[in-house]
Design a protein around this motif. Structure first.
Motif, short mmCIF file in Angstrom:
data_model
loop_
_atom_site.label_atom_id
_atom_site.label_comp_id
_atom_site.label_asym_id
_atom_site.label_seq_id
_atom_site.Cartn_x
_atom_site.Cartn_y
_atom_site.Cartn_z
N PRO A 197 0.83 -1.21 0.00
CA PRO A 197 0.00 0.00 0.00
C PRO A 197 0.87 1.27 0.00
N PRO A 198 0.37 2.34 -0.58
CA PRO A 198 1.16 3.58 -0.66
C PRO A 198 1.67 4.08 0.69
N ASP A 199 0.86 3.92 1.74
CA ASP A 199 1.28 4.43 3.04
C ASP A 199 2.36 3.57 3.71
N LYS A 200 2.67 2.42 3.10
CA LYS A 200 3.68 1.52 3.67
C LYS A 200 4.90 1.35 2.77
N ASP B 80 7.34 3.42 1.86
CA ASP B 80 8.62 3.93 2.36
C ASP B 80 9.27 2.95 3.33
N HIS C 42 8.71 -0.23 3.47
CA HIS C 42 9.07 -1.41 2.68
C HIS C 42 10.43 -1.20 1.99
N ARG D 237 10.64 0.61 -5.77
CA ARG D 237 9.40 1.36 -6.00
C ARG D 237 8.79 0.99 -7.35
#
Length: 507
Positions: free
Chosen positions: A376-379, A381, A383, A414
């Motif tokens: 998910p986008p909020d995780k 960074d 990751h 990314r």
């Protein structure tokens, strides 16, 4: 073979009958053709390959830009006066090509006319066999403008025809020693994966290789040196009578044919993949040599000492063999783009959405290890930071040593996740369309094309063997730690594929 067809009779000036005939020159004995690939493939010969190509092509390990050369041997052609000529290429339907491609033909210069086709299938060339590095495209081009151009359509197969200047063919007949043939290129710069077109070569198994069709008046037979036929190509379909026994063994690829309700003709292609391609190309040219290199590298790691130079040479060889697999995979395997020329869009959807990816996902779920789950986008960074930490520890580097690689690896992480999300979307769309029952062929073809592209890009940025990560590792990582990682990564897969252990001594 060379075919002669009389198509027209006309009267000369004084009433004498002058025959105008059509001569078609084709087949591996009379056609020299080869793709020329740049980048890491630039020193290799592809004269024995099944496909010619032009444009920018992606793969799971590398990308390349390609042009091709083709030349027709006219020494046995009994023609005196050429009135017209056309070159015909068969362009298969291909889910890699993503746009109409403007293709241009240039005459190869007289200075470059002595190139030799070679018999390579992604391998270092025999003496004088043509490669991209020995014959760079700019040096092959005669004249500033192309002789002729045409547009390769997207989403369908077509014989692409180019009207050639009759004077050109007359010169080939009069001065065969200066017949360098033609260079085939994408006219506009190809900037993205999919700005690429395939043509069948003279070695392709279906016989639709390049053709030169000449109209003119016949001549007496010419004296010429014997035309030596080329060695048999590995690209030949199995005998028809061998299909049913292969199907009855019910191996993985045989089950694919049943999933897609394939015809006998379609199933024979999958039998060809599973037998000839697997044994003569994948196993012989890639898997067994790679296991040998990994075993040698494993012994070097265990021996220890100052062996960085030897390990780097083995790492280079690993990369080389992976690129051999990539070429085979992109041109002669059940995931190659030109498969669309043989299967319907629905069958392609079943193959990828159910037989391959579908079963992989089901097997992972049964193990309680779901796959292809984007971060998910909020995780993302967090990751990326975890991936950087695990990579640094795996390579046994200090934070200071690893700093030079951080940005590149973070970007790859990314992009891996970005293309995984796109692949997941396409995969789900494919399954929904199949489940709906009445499959729209055009829609399914577009979904399969997107799904394949995004899966390739996901793999390209995911693997430690892809170009973005590999180039950083080979430049900055300690050879011993990198070799250990590669051996661990490949051990299970190749021991399972070959039945041989990496740690065994050579017999």
């Amino acid at each position: 073979m060379t075919r002669l067809i009389i198509v027209l009779m006309c009267m000369g000036m004084f009433g004498a009958v002058v025959r105008s005939e059509t001569f078609t020159v084709s087949g591996p004995a009379f056609v020299d053709d080869a793709a020329l690939l740049d980048g890491e493939f630039a020193n290799w010969n592809f004269g024995g390959g099944p496909l010619l190509e032009a444009g920018r092509m992606g793969g799971i390990y590398a990308e390349h830009y390609a042009v091709s050369v083709v030349r027709f041997d006219l020494r046995a052609t009994q023609i005196e006066h050429v009135t017209s000529a056309k070159l015909r290429f068969y362009k298969p339907k291909d889910f890699i090509q993503r746009a109409e491609i403007p293709v241009a033909l240039y005459e190869v210069t007289r200075q470059s006319a002595n190139w030799q086709e070679g018999t390579g299938i992604c391998e270092p060339p025999q003496p004088d066999a043509i490669t991209r590095s020995t014959s760079p495209a700019p040096e092959l081009i005669g004249g500033e403008r192309p002789l002729v151009n045409a547009t390769a359509p997207v989403d369908r197969a077509q014989w692409l025809e180019f009207a050639l200047p009759p004077d050109l063919v007359r010169r080939w007949l009069a001065e065969p020693q200066f017949n360098g043939g033609l260079l085939v290129i994408v006219q506009d710069p190809a900037k993205e994966w999919g700005h690429h077109v395939y043509f069948h070569s003279s070695e392709h198994w279906d016989g639709k290789g390049p053709e030169l069709v000449i109209e003119g008046t016949p001549s007496k037979p010419r004296r010429h040196a014997p035309i030596i036929p080329p060695p048999p190509s590995v690209y030949a379909l199995p005998p028809e009578e061998s299909l049913q026994p292969w199907l009855e063994k019910n191996g993985r690829l045989a089950r694919f044919t049943k999933d897609g309700a394939m015809t006998a003709e379609q199933a024979r292609l999958f039998q060809f993949y599973d037998t000839t391609v697997r044994e003569k190309l994948i196993k012989e040219r890639y898997q067994v040599p790679l296991v040998k290199v990994l075993r040698e590298m494993d012994a070097l790691v265990k021996k220890g000492g100052d062996n960085d130079a030897a390990l780097r040479e083995h790492l280079r060889r690993v990369r080389e063999l992976l690129l051999v697999w990539e070429y085979i995979r992109e041109t002669s395997w059940y995931t190659s783009g030109p498969l669309a020329d043989v299967l319907t869009a629905k069958q392609l959807g079943i193959l990828f959405g159910r037989s391959i990816f579908g079963r992989m996902e089901e097997a992972a779920k049964e193990k309680g290890e779901p796959i292809w789950q984007p971060v998910p986008p909020d995780k993302i960074d967090a990751h990326v930071q975890q991936a950087l930490k695990s990579t640094r520890e795996r390579l046994k580097m200090t934070p200071e040593q690893f700093a030079v690689m951080e940005q590149g690896i973070a970007e790859a992480e990314r992009l891996e996740n970005e293309y995984l999300a796109k692949f997941r979307h396409d995969f789900d769309a494919c399954r929904r369309l199949l489940d709906a029952g009445d499959v729209d062929e055009d829609k399914m073809f577009r979904i399969v094309r997107d799904m394949h592209l995004h899966h390739e890009l996901f793999l390209y940025y995911q693997s430690i063997f892809d170009t973005p990560r590999w180039s950083l590792f080979i430049q900055h990582a300690p050879p011993t730690a990198l070799a250990e990682w590669i051996i661990d990564t490949r051990r299970g897969h190749y021991e399972r594929q070959t039945g041989r252990k990496i740690s065994e001594e050579d017999e």
